[in-house]
Design an enzyme around this catalytic site. Structure first.
Site, PDB file in Angstrom:
ATOM      1  N   GLY A  22      -2.262   6.909  -2.332  1.00 34.84           N
ATOM      2  CA  GLY A  22      -1.438   7.303  -1.188  1.00 34.84           C
ATOM      3  C   GLY A  22      -1.054   6.023  -0.480  1.00 34.84           C
ATOM      4  O   GLY A  22      -1.905   5.388   0.141  1.00 34.84           O
ATOM      5  N   HIS A  23       0.178   5.597  -0.644  1.00 30.48           N
ATOM      6  CA  HIS A  23       0.625   4.315  -0.081  1.00 30.48           C
ATOM      7  C   HIS A  23       1.558   4.588   1.095  1.00 30.48           C
ATOM      8  O   HIS A  23       2.603   5.213   0.936  1.00 30.48           O
ATOM      9  CB  HIS A  23       1.322   3.473  -1.161  1.00 30.48           C
ATOM     10  CG  HIS A  23       0.373   3.043  -2.251  1.00 30.48           C
ATOM     11  ND1 HIS A  23       0.751   2.271  -3.316  1.00 30.48           N
ATOM     12  CD2 HIS A  23      -0.948   3.266  -2.410  1.00 30.48           C
ATOM     13  CE1 HIS A  23      -0.300   2.049  -4.094  1.00 30.48           C
ATOM     14  NE2 HIS A  23      -1.347   2.652  -3.563  1.00 30.48           N
ATOM     15  N   ASP A  79      -6.783   1.749  -0.108  1.00 37.14           N
ATOM     16  CA  ASP A  79      -6.245   1.981   1.247  1.00 37.14           C
ATOM     17  C   ASP A  79      -6.239   0.725   2.111  1.00 37.14           C
ATOM     18  O   ASP A  79      -6.349   0.801   3.336  1.00 37.14           O
ATOM     19  CB  ASP A  79      -7.042   3.093   1.967  1.00 37.14           C
ATOM     20  CG  ASP A  79      -7.042   4.383   1.174  1.00 37.14           C
ATOM     21  OD1 ASP A  79      -6.056   4.633   0.461  1.00 37.14           O
ATOM     22  OD2 ASP A  79      -8.029   5.138   1.272  1.00 37.14           O
ATOM     23  N   GLN A 122      -5.306   1.858  -5.771  1.00 35.51           N
ATOM     24  CA  GLN A 122      -6.756   1.801  -5.546  1.00 35.51           C
ATOM     25  C   GLN A 122      -7.163   0.355  -5.204  1.00 35.51           C
ATOM     26  O   GLN A 122      -6.347  -0.390  -4.692  1.00 35.51           O
ATOM     27  CB  GLN A 122      -7.539   2.338  -6.764  1.00 35.51           C
ATOM     28  CG  GLN A 122      -7.389   3.848  -6.963  1.00 35.51           C
ATOM     29  CD  GLN A 122      -6.132   4.263  -7.690  1.00 35.51           C
ATOM     30  OE1 GLN A 122      -5.812   3.742  -8.745  1.00 35.51           O
ATOM     31  NE2 GLN A 122      -5.398   5.212  -7.142  1.00 35.51           N
ATOM     32  N   LYS A 177      -1.632  -1.614   0.917  1.00 32.43           N
ATOM     33  CA  LYS A 177      -0.764  -2.129  -0.150  1.00 32.43           C
ATOM     34  C   LYS A 177       0.685  -1.675   0.035  1.00 32.43           C
ATOM     35  O   LYS A 177       1.619  -2.462  -0.101  1.00 32.43           O
ATOM     36  CB  LYS A 177      -1.291  -1.660  -1.524  1.00 32.43           C
ATOM     37  CG  LYS A 177      -2.684  -2.169  -1.832  1.00 32.43           C
ATOM     38  CD  LYS A 177      -3.245  -1.559  -3.111  1.00 32.43           C
ATOM     39  CE  LYS A 177      -3.550  -0.089  -3.033  1.00 32.43           C
ATOM     40  NZ  LYS A 177      -4.690   0.275  -2.168  1.00 32.43           N
TER      41      LYS A 177
HETATM   42  P1  GDP Z   1      -2.659   1.738   0.649  1.00 30.73           P
HETATM   43  O1  GDP Z   1      -3.176   2.864  -0.151  1.00 30.73           O
HETATM   44  O2  GDP Z   1      -3.333   0.437   0.318  1.00 30.73           O
HETATM   45  O3  GDP Z   1      -1.166   1.613   0.622  1.00 30.73           O
HETATM   46  O4  GDP Z   1      -3.073   2.036   2.164  1.00 30.73           O
HETATM   47  P2  GDP Z   1      -2.942   3.462   2.899  1.00 30.73           P
HETATM   48  O5  GDP Z   1      -1.524   3.719   3.195  1.00 30.73           O
HETATM   49  O6  GDP Z   1      -3.689   4.503   2.163  1.00 30.73           O
HETATM   50  O7  GDP Z   1      -3.790   3.187   4.200  1.00 30.73           O
HETATM   51  C1  GDP Z   1      -3.476   2.188   5.091  1.00 30.73           C
HETATM   52  C2  GDP Z   1      -3.258   2.838   6.472  1.00 30.73           C
HETATM   53  O8  GDP Z   1      -3.275   1.848   7.461  1.00 30.73           O
HETATM   54  C3  GDP Z   1      -1.912   3.527   6.589  1.00 30.73           C
HETATM   55  O9  GDP Z   1      -2.025   4.591   7.481  1.00 30.73           O
HETATM   56  C4  GDP Z   1      -1.036   2.414   7.181  1.00 30.73           C
HETATM   57  O10 GDP Z   1       0.079   2.925   7.923  1.00 30.73           O
HETATM   58  C5  GDP Z   1      -2.009   1.750   8.098  1.00 30.73           C
HETATM   59  N1  GDP Z   1      -1.819   0.307   8.300  1.00 30.73           N
HETATM   60  C6  GDP Z   1      -1.399  -0.632   7.411  1.00 30.73           C
HETATM   61  N2  GDP Z   1      -1.483  -1.860   7.971  1.00 30.73           N
HETATM   62  C7  GDP Z   1      -1.958  -1.693   9.226  1.00 30.73           C
HETATM   63  C8  GDP Z   1      -2.295  -2.584  10.278  1.00 30.73           C
HETATM   64  O11 GDP Z   1      -2.190  -3.793  10.181  1.00 30.73           O
HETATM   65  N3  GDP Z   1      -2.778  -2.023  11.422  1.00 30.73           N
HETATM   66  C9  GDP Z   1      -2.937  -0.689  11.589  1.00 30.73           C
HETATM   67  N4  GDP Z   1      -3.429  -0.252  12.748  1.00 30.73           N
HETATM   68  N5  GDP Z   1      -2.635   0.173  10.608  1.00 30.73           N
HETATM   69  C10 GDP Z   1      -2.171  -0.318   9.437  1.00 30.73           C
HETATM   70  P1  IMO Z   2      -4.805   3.951  -2.889  1.00 30.34           P
HETATM   71  O1  IMO Z   2      -3.866   3.463  -3.967  1.00 30.34           O
HETATM   72  C1  IMO Z   2      -8.836   5.164  -1.814  1.00 30.34           C
HETATM   73  C2  IMO Z   2     -11.218   7.166  -4.902  1.00 30.34           C
HETATM   74  C3  IMO Z   2     -11.565   8.628  -4.664  1.00 30.34           C
HETATM   75  C4  IMO Z   2     -12.882   8.698  -5.399  1.00 30.34           C
HETATM   76  C5  IMO Z   2     -12.658   7.795  -6.608  1.00 30.34           C
HETATM   77  C6  IMO Z   2     -12.203   8.524  -7.851  1.00 30.34           C
HETATM   78  O2  IMO Z   2      -4.177   4.794  -1.855  1.00 30.34           O
HETATM   79  O3  IMO Z   2      -5.600   2.813  -2.358  1.00 30.34           O
HETATM   80  P2  IMO Z   2      -9.996   9.760  -8.644  1.00 30.34           P
HETATM   81  O4  IMO Z   2      -9.100  10.728  -7.947  1.00 30.34           O
HETATM   82  O5  IMO Z   2      -9.329   8.518  -9.068  1.00 30.34           O
HETATM   83  O6  IMO Z   2     -10.767  10.412  -9.746  1.00 30.34           O
HETATM   84  O7  IMO Z   2     -11.101   9.351  -7.539  1.00 30.34           O
HETATM   85  O8  IMO Z   2     -11.636   6.891  -6.213  1.00 30.34           O
HETATM   86  N1  IMO Z   2      -9.769   6.868  -4.832  1.00 30.34           N
HETATM   87  C7  IMO Z   2      -9.188   6.222  -3.808  1.00 30.34           C
HETATM   88  N2  IMO Z   2      -9.686   5.796  -2.633  1.00 30.34           N
HETATM   89  N3  IMO Z   2      -7.546   4.922  -2.115  1.00 30.34           N
HETATM   90  C8  IMO Z   2      -7.033   5.307  -3.302  1.00 30.34           C
HETATM   91  O9  IMO Z   2      -5.790   4.938  -3.697  1.00 30.34           O
HETATM   92  C9  IMO Z   2      -7.844   6.039  -4.191  1.00 30.34           C
HETATM   93  N4  IMO Z   2      -7.657   6.585  -5.405  1.00 30.34           N
HETATM   94  C10 IMO Z   2      -8.841   7.079  -5.784  1.00 30.34           C
HETATM   95  O10 IMO Z   2     -11.701   8.902  -3.295  1.00 30.34           O
HETATM   96  O11 IMO Z   2     -13.901   8.126  -4.629  1.00 30.34           O
HETATM   97 MG    MG Z   3      -4.003   4.774   0.145  1.00 36.05          MG
END
Ligand code: GDP
Ligand code: IMO
Ligand code: MG
Length: 422
Positions: free
Chosen positions: A39-40, A12, A223, A15
């Site tokens: 979840g991207h 998270d 991840q 990416k």
């Molecule tokens: P990913 O899994 O690495 O793609 O990241 P996620 O989407 O799960 O989580 C990142 C969260 O931070 C999302 O809700 C994005 O919309 C938000 N986000 C990304 N970059 C920024 C930033 O620079 N500032 C803020 N406030 N939110 C951001």
């Molecule tokens: P993105 O790509 C954050 C965490 C779960 C749990 C562990 C194992 O959005 O960064 P799993 O479902 O793989 O068996 O879970 O890994 N986890 C993540 N945490 N971002 C993710 O993906 C994750 N994918 C798995 O919360 O701790």
């Molecule tokens: Mg994510």
């Protein structure tokens, strides 16, 4: 050449946003591991999109998106993702290609995930319950079902054999999991029917040809490094190699073909699910990070645990991945903090160490912090590096020196436009 984009913390990091920002520079965006546990999030034109299996380049006309052999695909979730994209009139059959060698997540894999977690009680991993662990277990156990199997008439027999095994295994966990297999199978078959309309490829050959033609490829990690099956905080990890080497096996790309390694980290740290997190905060600073950063899982909606940046862990991730460029996300969330801390070492067995010990559980490890000045200014409207407040620049300079890698992007908000290149 293939550039890699990887999360350096516990996932998270942002990416999805950065892949979307960079896609205009690439011909192909390819996912190489993980599955719908990811979840991207992408934001542009006032709309927020969350992708789970589909690569984050899908909204750009110039790029082909590849789901590589290292990915695990749930047909049910994949269909939902495609349904969400329908209104954007993307030519999915030509813009989205699926590796025949990617493995399929069965409904019973999800049930096994739930049963395994329930049987662990307090020691649970905190899995997203998407069936990731059980699917990779079947892959390495040589029992899995692959996307390419769907092109043969006997795929239902393969499915049945595997699902029967899973039903028997469910009993071993000694927990009650309620399910209606018929219902699950109906939606599974519906998902498969949708998947079969897509283009399946021998992705390793496709990547090889693309590289020979001089195409620019970006591999999108899911991840983060601390969730890597080998190098993460085992057993509180996911079941794939989230680190650089995973891109080679997950796409069939030789190590010598890897170009830049782009490492993404938040200006602080978060973790969702169980497992050690030395810099976790339980005070108002942590609460503010969670609230301002809107730190809720993009896949499960669970609140993310928040804490200070852990430089010991970040250095480890930079080393394992061979990061060449760093991107710092969510700097805006720290605006208004009177001070900022960074963990620069751990106290471990009575000594101060700067490497990651075997177990970083708080029973063994205490973080040693260095304090930095905060800044008051709102960053979210800034577009140039020169506008950044001096306290943030000092923070960035410190991190660049400590990691010996340049920070080339500072992200100041979730939107595509809120991205500062340096
Ligand atoms: P990913 O899994 O690495 O793609 O990241 P996620 O989407 O799960 O989580 C990142 C969260 O931070 C999302 O809700 C994005 O919309 C938000 N986000 C990304 N970059 C920024 C930033 O620079 N500032 C803020 N406030 N939110 C951001
Ligand atoms: P993105 O790509 C954050 C965490 C779960 C749990 C562990 C194992 O959005 O960064 P799993 O479902 O793989 O068996 O879970 O890994 N986890 C993540 N945490 N971002 C993710 O993906 C994750 N994918 C798995 O919360 O701790
Ligand atoms: Mg994510």
């Amino acid at each position: 050449m293939v550039d890699l984009l990887l999360g350096l913390q516990w996932g998270d990091e942002g990416k999805g946003k950065i892949v979307d920002v960079l896609t205009k520079e690439y011909d192909i965006i390819a996912r190489f591991q993980g599955g719908p546990n990811a979840g991207h999030t992408l934001e542009f034109d006032g709309i927020k999109h969350v992708l789970h299996t589909i690569p984050s380049g899908i909204f750009h006309k110039n790029a082909i998106n590849v789901v590589g052999n290292g990915v695990v695909i749930d047909p049910v979730i994949f269909k939902k993702e495609l349904d969400n994209l329908e209104k954007f009139a993307i030519d999915i059959t030509s813009k989205l290609l699926i590796s025949r060698k990617a493995h399929v997540i069965l409904p019973t894999h999800r049930l096994l995930d739930a049963a395994s977690e329930a049987s662990k009680g307090k020691a649970k991993i905190g899995s997203t319950l998407k069936g990731i662990g059980p699917t990779y277990m079947d892959k390495t156990g040589r029992n899995g079902m692959r996307i390419g199997d769907l092109e043969f008439d006997n795929w239902k027999e393969k499915y049945r054999t595997l699902a029967n095994k899973h039903e028997a295994l469910l009993g071993f966990h000694g927990v009650d999991i309620e399910y209606d297999l018929q219902e699950l199978e109906d939606e599974f078959c519906e998902g498969i029917a949708t998947l079969k309309k897509l283009t399946f490829i021998d992705s390793e050959a496709y990547m090889f040809d693309a590289m020979a033609q001089g195409k620019k490829i970006l591999a999108e990690g899911a991840q983060g490094s601390l969730l890597d099956i080998d190098f993460g905080t085992y057993p509180f990890v996911t079941s794939s190699n989230t680190t650089a080497a995973g891109a080679c096996t997950g796409l069939g790309v030789a190590p010598g073909k890897i170009g830049k390694v782009l490492g993404i980290f938040k200006a602080y740290a978060t973790r969702v699910g169980s497992g050690p997190f030395p810099t976790e905060l339980f005070d108002s600073y942590g609460e503010t990070m969670g609230r301002v950063g809107n730190e809720f899982g993009a896949t499960t909606g669970r609140p993310r645990r928040c804490g200070w940046l852990d430089l010991v862990a970040l250095k480890y991730a930079v080393q394992i991945n061979g990061v060449t460029h760093l991107m710092m996300m969510k700097a805006d969330v720290l605006s208004g903090f009177d001070m900022i801390k960074v963990c620069t070492a751990y106290r471990y067995n009575g000594e101060q160490v700067q490497h990651l010990p075997y177990d970083i559980d708080s029973a063994y490890v205490t973080p040693v912090y260095q304090e930095f000045k905060g800044w008051a200014k709102d960053l979210t409207q800034m577009t140039k590096a020169e506008q950044l407040p001096s306290a943030l620049i000092a923070y960035i300079d410190f991190l660049e020196k400590a990691l010996n890698v340049p920070i080339t992007i500072v992200s100041v908000g979730p939107d595509r436009k809120q991205t500062i290149h340096r």
